[in-house]
Design a protein around this motif. Structure first.
Motif, short mmCIF file in Angstrom:
data_model
loop_
_atom_site.label_atom_id
_atom_site.label_comp_id
_atom_site.label_asym_id
_atom_site.label_seq_id
_atom_site.Cartn_x
_atom_site.Cartn_y
_atom_site.Cartn_z
N ASP A 106 9.67 14.13 20.48
CA ASP A 106 10.84 13.62 21.17
C ASP A 106 10.63 12.12 21.37
O ASP A 106 9.72 11.71 22.06
N ALA A 107 11.45 11.34 20.71
CA ALA A 107 11.40 9.87 20.87
C ALA A 107 12.78 9.40 21.30
O ALA A 107 13.26 8.34 20.90
N SER A 108 13.42 10.19 22.13
CA SER A 108 14.83 10.00 22.47
C SER A 108 15.21 8.62 22.96
O SER A 108 16.30 8.15 22.67
N PHE A 109 14.36 7.99 23.73
CA PHE A 109 14.76 6.74 24.34
C PHE A 109 14.22 5.53 23.58
O PHE A 109 14.14 4.44 24.10
N SER A 110 13.89 5.75 22.33
CA SER A 110 13.48 4.69 21.43
C SER A 110 14.46 4.67 20.27
O SER A 110 15.07 5.69 19.95
N SER A 111 14.60 3.56 19.64
CA SER A 111 15.38 3.48 18.40
C SER A 111 14.38 3.51 17.26
O SER A 111 13.77 2.50 16.93
N ALA A 112 14.18 4.69 16.72
CA ALA A 112 13.15 4.88 15.70
C ALA A 112 13.76 4.75 14.30
O ALA A 112 14.81 5.31 14.01
#
Length: 133
Positions: A5-11
């Motif tokens: 979960d990297a939801s609050f990053s712009s990956a």
């Protein structure tokens, strides 16, 4: 299957490809937490999918109607919605059994659905009135 979960990053697509190479198979994105400025839901889902990961979302009920949270998550996904494999109803903040049940029933009409939570939430609210599970 390993997930992330990297939801609050712009990956980027490259970042997701590197995670895929590390053995991750699924990416779960915050669909809607109730914030006016949503996480980069659509772009993260697209980049993860294009990197070969299965995608899913979670959405927080937070004392709002369950159907509203699912609908807002769908809106945030945009044209990635058809590619989302599952919806996880996030039970981490104060809510009610009725709201969670309504969210699950509504979500199940669209995608496979499960309840998602975190240990910190149960530890934090265990003595509160709302802790019904």
């Amino acid at each position: 299957m390993r997930g992330l979960d990297a939801s609050f990053s712009s990956a980027s697509r490259e970042w997701f490809a590197a995670r895929k190479a590390e053995g991750y198979g699924i990416f779960v994105q915050d669909g809607w937490t109730g914030a006016e400025s949503p996480a980069p839901t659509h772009d993260n889902l697209r980049n993860a999918r294009e990197a070969g990961l299965i995608t899913a979302i979670y959405t927080c009920t937070n004392l709002r109607p369950g159907s509203e949270t699912v609908d807002r998550a769908e809106e945030a996904c945009g044209d990635e919605w058809p590619h989302v494999s599952a919806i996880f109803i996030d039970v981490e903040l104060k809510t009610t059994e009725f709201i969670v049940h309504e969210a699950c029933v509504y979500a199940e009409t669209q995608k496979p659905t499960a309840i998602y939570s975190a240990k910190w939430a149960w530890d934090r609210f265990a003595d509160d009135d709302w802790a019904w599970a």
